[in-house]
Design a protein around this motif. Structure first.
Motif, mmCIF file in Angstrom:
data_model
loop_
_atom_site.group_PDB
_atom_site.id
_atom_site.type_symbol
_atom_site.label_atom_id
_atom_site.label_comp_id
_atom_site.label_asym_id
_atom_site.label_seq_id
_atom_site.Cartn_x
_atom_site.Cartn_y
_atom_site.Cartn_z
ATOM 1 N N MET A 1 0.807 -1.222 0.000
ATOM 2 C CA MET A 1 0.000 0.000 0.000
ATOM 3 C C MET A 1 0.833 1.261 0.000
ATOM 4 S SD MET A 1 -3.094 -0.921 -0.219
ATOM 5 C CE MET A 1 -3.913 0.613 0.207
ATOM 6 N N ALA A 2 2.110 1.142 0.312
ATOM 7 C CA ALA A 2 2.951 2.346 0.341
ATOM 8 C C ALA A 2 3.032 2.987 -1.037
ATOM 9 C CB ALA A 2 4.346 1.993 0.853
ATOM 10 N N ALA A 3 3.132 2.160 -2.084
ATOM 11 C CA ALA A 3 3.219 2.699 -3.444
ATOM 12 C C ALA A 3 1.932 3.424 -3.808
ATOM 13 C CB ALA A 3 3.505 1.566 -4.430
ATOM 14 N N GLU A 4 0.779 2.824 -3.494
ATOM 15 C CA GLU A 4 -0.494 3.461 -3.816
ATOM 16 C C GLU A 4 -0.671 4.781 -3.052
ATOM 17 O OE1 GLU A 4 -0.009 0.313 -3.338
ATOM 18 O OE2 GLU A 4 -0.696 -0.587 -5.221
ATOM 19 N N ALA A 5 -0.239 4.801 -1.798
ATOM 20 C CA ALA A 5 -0.357 6.032 -1.009
ATOM 21 C C ALA A 5 0.513 7.141 -1.584
ATOM 22 C CB ALA A 5 0.030 5.745 0.443
ATOM 23 N N LEU A 6 1.747 6.823 -1.957
ATOM 24 C CA LEU A 6 2.610 7.838 -2.553
ATOM 25 C C LEU A 6 2.060 8.331 -3.883
ATOM 26 C CD1 LEU A 6 6.277 6.652 -1.861
ATOM 27 C CD2 LEU A 6 5.199 8.773 -1.113
ATOM 28 N N LEU A 7 1.548 7.424 -4.692
ATOM 29 C CA LEU A 7 0.965 7.833 -5.969
ATOM 30 C C LEU A 7 -0.253 8.733 -5.754
ATOM 31 C CD1 LEU A 7 1.271 4.504 -7.966
ATOM 32 C CD2 LEU A 7 2.432 6.651 -8.485
ATOM 33 N N ALA A 8 -1.062 8.428 -4.747
ATOM 34 C CA ALA A 8 -2.215 9.272 -4.449
ATOM 35 C C ALA A 8 -1.780 10.666 -4.009
ATOM 36 C CB ALA A 8 -3.064 8.614 -3.357
ATOM 37 N N VAL A 9 -0.726 10.732 -3.212
ATOM 38 C CA VAL A 9 -0.207 12.033 -2.776
ATOM 39 C C VAL A 9 0.292 12.839 -3.974
ATOM 40 C CG1 VAL A 9 1.707 13.108 -1.542
ATOM 41 C CG2 VAL A 9 0.349 11.341 -0.421
ATOM 42 N N ALA A 10 1.006 12.181 -4.888
ATOM 43 C CA ALA A 10 1.584 12.895 -6.028
ATOM 44 C C ALA A 10 0.535 13.317 -7.037
ATOM 45 C CB ALA A 10 2.641 12.012 -6.702
ATOM 46 N N LEU A 11 -0.450 12.473 -7.279
ATOM 47 C CA LEU A 11 -1.435 12.740 -8.334
ATOM 48 C C LEU A 11 -2.672 13.467 -7.820
ATOM 49 C CD1 LEU A 11 -1.238 9.374 -10.282
ATOM 50 C CD2 LEU A 11 -0.048 11.516 -10.760
ATOM 51 N N LEU A 12 -2.744 13.771 -6.536
ATOM 52 C CA LEU A 12 -3.888 14.495 -5.993
ATOM 53 C C LEU A 12 -4.159 15.828 -6.693
ATOM 54 C CD1 LEU A 12 -6.122 14.655 -3.847
ATOM 55 C CD2 LEU A 12 -4.438 15.690 -2.295
ATOM 56 N N PRO A 13 -3.142 16.622 -7.090
ATOM 57 C CA PRO A 13 -3.442 17.878 -7.785
ATOM 58 C C PRO A 13 -4.219 17.711 -9.090
ATOM 59 C CG PRO A 13 -1.186 17.891 -6.981
ATOM 60 C CD PRO A 13 -1.705 16.508 -6.763
ATOM 61 N N LEU A 14 -4.248 16.508 -9.657
ATOM 62 C CA LEU A 14 -5.044 16.315 -10.874
ATOM 63 C C LEU A 14 -6.544 16.441 -10.596
ATOM 64 C CD1 LEU A 14 -3.200 13.350 -12.634
ATOM 65 C CD2 LEU A 14 -3.066 15.791 -13.169
ATOM 66 N N VAL A 15 -6.969 16.243 -9.353
ATOM 67 C CA VAL A 15 -8.389 16.355 -9.010
ATOM 68 C C VAL A 15 -8.869 17.800 -9.160
ATOM 69 C CG1 VAL A 15 -10.113 16.038 -7.206
ATOM 70 C CG2 VAL A 15 -8.307 14.335 -7.534
ATOM 71 N N PRO A 16 -8.243 18.798 -8.504
ATOM 72 C CA PRO A 16 -8.687 20.173 -8.754
ATOM 73 C C PRO A 16 -8.450 20.621 -10.188
ATOM 74 C CG PRO A 16 -6.705 20.158 -7.405
ATOM 75 C CD PRO A 16 -7.198 18.751 -7.468
ATOM 76 N N ALA A 17 -7.418 20.085 -10.846
ATOM 77 C CA ALA A 17 -7.198 20.435 -12.251
ATOM 78 C C ALA A 17 -8.394 20.019 -13.093
ATOM 79 C CB ALA A 17 -5.917 19.778 -12.766
ATOM 80 N N ALA A 110 1.217 18.101 -10.367
ATOM 81 C CA ALA A 110 1.163 16.644 -10.262
ATOM 82 C C ALA A 110 2.351 15.994 -10.952
ATOM 83 C CB ALA A 110 -0.151 16.130 -10.861
ATOM 84 N N GLY A 111 2.708 16.488 -12.133
ATOM 85 C CA GLY A 111 3.873 15.940 -12.824
ATOM 86 C C GLY A 111 5.152 16.137 -12.035
ATOM 87 N N ASN A 112 5.296 17.289 -11.399
ATOM 88 C CA ASN A 112 6.490 17.564 -10.600
ATOM 89 C C ASN A 112 6.576 16.634 -9.397
ATOM 90 O OD1 ASN A 112 8.784 18.790 -9.643
ATOM 91 N ND2 ASN A 112 7.929 20.828 -9.543
ATOM 92 N N PHE A 113 5.468 16.431 -8.701
ATOM 93 C CA PHE A 113 5.476 15.512 -7.561
ATOM 94 C C PHE A 113 5.762 14.078 -8.006
ATOM 95 C CE2 PHE A 113 2.329 18.345 -4.981
ATOM 96 C CZ PHE A 113 3.349 19.272 -4.802
ATOM 97 N N LEU A 114 5.184 13.680 -9.146
ATOM 98 C CA LEU A 114 5.347 12.306 -9.608
ATOM 99 C C LEU A 114 6.803 11.989 -9.939
ATOM 100 C CD1 LEU A 114 3.998 9.618 -10.369
ATOM 101 C CD2 LEU A 114 3.636 10.552 -12.669
ATOM 102 N N LEU A 115 7.489 12.896 -10.604
ATOM 103 C CA LEU A 115 8.885 12.613 -10.964
ATOM 104 C C LEU A 115 9.797 12.586 -9.738
ATOM 105 C CD1 LEU A 115 11.030 15.330 -11.152
ATOM 106 C CD2 LEU A 115 9.318 15.975 -12.837
ATOM 107 N N ILE A 116 9.425 13.304 -8.682
ATOM 108 C CA ILE A 116 10.246 13.287 -7.467
ATOM 109 C C ILE A 116 10.148 11.943 -6.755
ATOM 110 C CG2 ILE A 116 10.494 14.285 -5.160
ATOM 111 C CD1 ILE A 116 9.764 16.979 -6.328
#
Length: 582
Positions: A1-17, A110-116
């Motif tokens: 679940m750690a991978a899914e949690a990190l991905l959710a944190v990184a891709l969360l800005p796509l929701v308001p977008a 979101a792209g910036n968080f994802l690459l980090i």
């Protein structure tokens, strides 16, 4: 679940977008949008994440994680994105362009968080591409002539970088046999012709985003064209993606890469002084800051070069790079937002003092003033050469001192240009000013509250009397030079502003391309006409000869004279027969 949690944190800005772009949620989504960066901010300080966690359902199996480098960069990046987003909301972006701006803004976040958080090649490049192309929307946002021109140059260089990165990453995958970034670095570190070609392609490809010479030309064009909140994240956060790409992919720290280190050191030193020299010739504050970013990224390129040149210094260099990245992010983000703040007249004497402090403090920090992040970063950079046994201190010490003086002069030029001289009042509210002041003063308090002991040790080493004097006297020399130039402006017999336009190398490159393409097209058109005439002549002669051989002309003449119906029925039947046979 750690991978899914990190991905959710990184891709969360796509929701308001998505919600803002589609028109759902109204102003409520607009107001809470900046909060989508807070989970990334919290995740960066919580030590529960593995360095590599796998999500097999994503792409070809995505690897994400947070190591020391990723945690620190995610912390400062999320902080700058959150402040810039809040500033953009509170500064009241025009309603007509609000959807477009925030759609691209949160997609780039979101792209910036994802690459980090990426630990494999595909995830990193997906985040890098999303951030880069969403950045185009921020540059072209105003839709003016200069914005369209800047966005065109930016897009050309982005596509050029993407091609290089795709080829370099594919070669790296072939060498490593794995998508994991750690395996790619290890495979490239073994050397070989393919590894050297892949490393060179990756170095240049990420150098476009890092503003490396001579691929820096998009920076001084994009920053004046974009809104201030976009300029802040372009310089403070998104430009660091190129630096992180170098650290994730390049085999720095492995022996045998002295040639890469020498090229990076030369490119970094050239950028450090080139950016200052051209920045002094500009008259727009955001253009001056863009050239300052080129200069500051030159120091980070220099550090990467030292790590490749002298692999034994790699651990110390990584710490210095991270400290310098934090310093540059908070200082440059505050200065870009200050351009919008000082265009308004604050109400009340207290706000005027706060505005002056918020403008001067990050400028002094960028010049390396004592008790700021600038002095900490410069102290870490100065200490690295003395860890080696070669002539590196002899080469770098004068360069670093001259660079500190030059940066001071450039910041004095910026303050002279941007300082408010009228009483206009526009649209920056007091809450927006408060958010900006939080970022502007972070150059003083940020290193002391970060949950990393080495940052606090670095901050403590920079406040000693010796370190404070070493940081102060170049600043004083630069300030004295600036004062002399301001008081004795008649020393110059000509106006230096705009003698070299923003984008510098773009102008001669476009001119050469225009005249060359025009000459080549003229020759091609003339040659094409002659070629067509020759082909038509050959076809005509060959057709006449074949008609004589096959008696086609005789048959045609007889068909014209004999208008019998059965002849045309025969022709149609013959055509159908040929079609059936085919």
């Amino acid at each position: 679940m750690a991978a899914e949690a990190l991905l959710a944190v990184a891709l969360l800005p796509l929701v308001p977008a998505a919600l803002i772009t589609s028109g759902l949620g109204g102003r409520r989504i607009l107001r809470v949008g900046p909060l989508c960066a807070l989970p990334a901010l919290v995740a960066s300080v919580v030590e529960i994440w593995p360095e590599v966690a796998r999500a097999p359902w994503l792409f070809l199996g995505a690897d994400v994680g947070l190591d020391q480098t990723g945690r620190l960069l995610l912390l400062v990046t999320a902080f700058v994105w959150c402040v810039a987003a809040a500033f953009a909301v509170l500064a009241n972006v025009p309603a007509a362009s609000r959807r477009r701006f925030f759609g691209f803004f949160y997609a780039a976040m979101a792209g910036n968080f994802l690459l980090i958080i990426a630990a494999d090649m595909i995830t990193f490049l997906v985040g890098f591409t999303l951030m880069s192309y969403a950045g185009w929307g921020l540059v072209v946002h105003k839709r003016r002539a200069e914005s369209v021109r800047a966005a065109r140059v930016y897009l050309v260089l982005v596509v050029f970088a993407e091609v290089l990165l795709l080829v370099g990453a594919t070669l790296s995958w072939g060498e490593a046999g794995s998508w994991e970034l750690a395996a790619i670095r290890e495979a490239l570190g073994q050397g070989g012709l393919v590894a050297q070609v892949a490393t060179a392609l990756l170095f240049v490809g990420f150098g476009v985003k890092a503003g490396m010479l001579p691929l820096h030309v998009w920076l001084p064009l994009a920053h004046p064209a974009a809104p201030v909140a976009a300029s802040a994240v372009l310089s403070a956060a998104m430009i660091k993606a190129g630096l992180l790409g170098w650290l994730r992919f390049l085999p720095v720290g492995y022996p045998g890469w002295e040639w890469l280190g020498m090229w990076a050191v030369i490119a970094g030193l050239m950028a450090a002084f080139f950016g200052v020299g051209l920045g002094l010739l500009q008259s727009k504050p955001k253009t001056i800051l863009a050239y300052s970013s080129i200069s500051q990224m030159g120091y980070m390129t220099l550090l990467v070069g030292i790590a490749a040149w002298l692999p034994e210094l790699y651990p110390a260099v990584i710490l210095a790079v991270l400290v310098y990245a934090v310093h540059h992010a908070v200082a440059k983000g505050a200065l870009f937002l200050a351009v919008a703040v000082v265009a308004d007249a604050p109400q009340g004497k207290g706000w005027k003092i706060a505005e002056a402090a918020g403008l001067v403090i990050p400028a002094l920090a960028l010049a390396g003033a004592p008790l700021t992040t600038g002095s900490i970063a410069k102290e870490e950079l100065k200490a690295i050469p003395y860890l080696s046994e070669g002539d590196l201190p002899v080469i770098l010490d004068p360069a670093l001192i001259l660079g500190a003086v030059a940066t001071t002069v450039l910041m004095a030029r910026f303050l002279w240009v941007v300082w408010p001289r009228d009483t206009r009042h526009r649209k920056v509210s007091r809450r927006a000013r408060g958010v900006w002041l939080l970022l502007a003063t972070s150059v003083l308090w940020a290193p002391w509250i970060m949950p990393w002991a080495y940052l606090r040790r670095a901050a403590a080493s920079a406040v000693t009397p010796e370190a404070a004097w070493a940081a102060f006297w170049p600043l004083a020399v630069g300030a004295l030079l600036s004062l002399i130039v301001i008081r004795r402006r008649n020393l110059f017999a000509w106006r230096v502003e705009e003698t070299i336009p923003a984008g510098d190398l773009v102008v001669p490159a476009i001119t050469v391309w225009r005249y060359t393409s025009r000459a080549v097209l003229t020759r091609l058109v003339a040659g094409q006409r002659r070629w067509h005439a020759a082909v038509r002549g050959v076809v005509h002669i060959a057709g006449v000869q074949w008609q004589r051989i096959l008696l086609l002309r005789f048959v045609e003449q007889r068909l014209r004279k004999q208008a019998w119906n059965w002849v045309w029925i025969l022709v149609v039947a013959l055509a159908l027969l040929v079609a059936l046979v085919l």
